[in-house]
Design a protein around this motif. Structure first.
Motif, PDB file in Angstrom:
ATOM      1  N   ILE A   2       3.112  -7.497   4.187  1.00  0.00           N
ATOM      2  CA  ILE A   2       3.443  -6.379   3.472  1.00  0.00           C
ATOM      3  C   ILE A   2       3.140  -5.432   4.563  1.00  0.00           C
ATOM      4  O   ILE A   2       2.225  -5.386   5.241  1.00  0.00           O
ATOM      5  N   LYS A   3       3.979  -4.445   4.590  1.00  0.00           N
ATOM      6  CA  LYS A   3       4.242  -3.362   5.713  1.00  0.00           C
ATOM      7  C   LYS A   3       3.269  -2.133   5.348  1.00  0.00           C
ATOM      8  O   LYS A   3       2.674  -1.968   4.170  1.00  0.00           O
ATOM      9  N   PRO A   4       2.868  -1.385   6.420  1.00  0.00           N
ATOM     10  CA  PRO A   4       1.888  -0.377   6.297  1.00  0.00           C
ATOM     11  C   PRO A   4       1.846   0.617   5.256  1.00  0.00           C
ATOM     12  O   PRO A   4       0.659   0.767   4.600  1.00  0.00           O
ATOM     13  N   TYR A   7       0.959  -1.157   2.196  1.00  0.00           N
ATOM     14  CA  TYR A   7      -0.601  -1.662   1.986  1.00  0.00           C
ATOM     15  C   TYR A   7      -1.641  -0.556   1.964  1.00  0.00           C
ATOM     16  O   TYR A   7      -2.347  -0.566   0.975  1.00  0.00           O
ATOM     17  N   GLN A   8      -1.012   0.611   2.448  1.00  0.00           N
ATOM     18  CA  GLN A   8      -1.940   2.050   2.314  1.00  0.00           C
ATOM     19  C   GLN A   8      -1.720   2.713   1.008  1.00  0.00           C
ATOM     20  O   GLN A   8      -2.605   3.084   0.486  1.00  0.00           O
ATOM     21  N   TYR A  11      -0.637  -1.249  -2.895  1.00  0.00           N
ATOM     22  CA  TYR A  11       0.409  -2.205  -3.541  1.00  0.00           C
ATOM     23  C   TYR A  11       0.027  -3.644  -3.216  1.00  0.00           C
ATOM     24  O   TYR A  11       0.667  -4.614  -3.922  1.00  0.00           O
ATOM     25  N   ALA A  12      -0.889  -4.062  -2.418  1.00  0.00           N
ATOM     26  CA  ALA A  12      -1.025  -5.482  -1.972  1.00  0.00           C
ATOM     27  C   ALA A  12      -1.274  -6.290  -3.230  1.00  0.00           C
ATOM     28  O   ALA A  12      -0.784  -7.358  -3.275  1.00  0.00           O
ATOM     29  N   VAL A  31      -5.377  -9.715   6.928  1.00  0.00           N
ATOM     30  CA  VAL A  31      -4.928  -8.156   7.212  1.00  0.00           C
ATOM     31  C   VAL A  31      -5.242  -7.871   8.595  1.00  0.00           C
ATOM     32  O   VAL A  31      -6.287  -8.385   9.514  1.00  0.00           O
ATOM     33  N   THR A  63      -2.531  -0.635   8.745  1.00  0.00           N
ATOM     34  CA  THR A  63      -2.788  -2.137   8.394  1.00  0.00           C
ATOM     35  C   THR A  63      -1.571  -2.783   7.765  1.00  0.00           C
ATOM     36  O   THR A  63      -1.181  -2.130   6.964  1.00  0.00           O
ATOM     37  N   ILE A  64      -1.547  -3.906   8.080  1.00  0.00           N
ATOM     38  CA  ILE A  64      -0.706  -4.902   7.338  1.00  0.00           C
ATOM     39  C   ILE A  64      -1.259  -6.098   6.753  1.00  0.00           C
ATOM     40  O   ILE A  64      -2.224  -6.620   7.308  1.00  0.00           O
ATOM     41  N   LEU A  65      -0.455  -6.869   5.977  1.00  0.00           N
ATOM     42  CA  LEU A  65      -1.166  -8.098   5.499  1.00  0.00           C
ATOM     43  C   LEU A  65      -0.017  -9.091   5.559  1.00  0.00           C
ATOM     44  O   LEU A  65       1.186  -8.947   5.616  1.00  0.00           O
TER      45      LEU A  65
END
Ligand code: ADP
Ligand code: MG
Length: 131
Positions: A2-4, A7-8, A11-12, A31, A63-65
């Motif tokens: 999941i892109k930054p 994630y911000q 939506y994760a 993460v 941050t990414i997941l």
């Protein structure tokens, strides 16, 4: 991944819900914040493309997941679930259609082959991180 931006934007949970309800199993998850060198390496195949520097910058903007997903036919089915690279062209009901803002901020990454899925999984995870 999941892109930054996704994630911000919190939506994760919704993205993972779509992934799980479509029959994928999470074999590893975390993460993290990528360094420029790590993002540059991950997207090395695109280094001659005009968008490469912006892509690396975007992937280090927050941050990414990262997760390893398992399923029969996982690569193809996941790419169907996420939709086209450009959210504007993504089919209704896909993750990129719901959560992508632009071709660069298109919410999620997906591996494009079994071979690359193995390489990308070991980029993020050690054997002991997997269940
Ligand atoms: P995909 O993520 O669907 O496999 P690609 O592997 O072609 O797509 O590209 C990797 C990522 O690079 C895309 O997810 C997108 O964020 C970015 N990207 C691709 N094409 C462009 C473009 N024309 N302009 C800006 N960014 C792009
Ligand atoms: Mg790709």
């Amino acid at each position: 991944m999941i892109k930054p931006a996704a994630y911000q934007n919190m939506y994760a949970g919704k993205i993972l819900d779509m992934i799980l309800s479509n029959g994928f199993r999470i074999a590893a998850i975390k993460v993290l914040n990528l360094t420029s060198a790590q993002a540059a390496k991950f997207y090395e195949v695109h280094k001659e493309r005009p968008f490469y520097n912006d892509l690396v910058k975007s992937m280090t903007s927050g941050t990414i997941l990262a997760a390893i997903l398992e399923k029969e036919n996982a690569v193809e089915d996941y790419r169907t679930l996420i939709g086209a690279t450009n959210p504007a062209n993504a089919a209704e009901g896909t993750i990129r259609k719901y959560f992508g803002e632009s071709v660069e901020k298109n919410a999620v990454h997906g591996s494009d082959s079994d071979e690359n899925a193995i390489i990308e999984a070991s980029f993020f995870f050690a054997e002991l991180d997997r269940v």
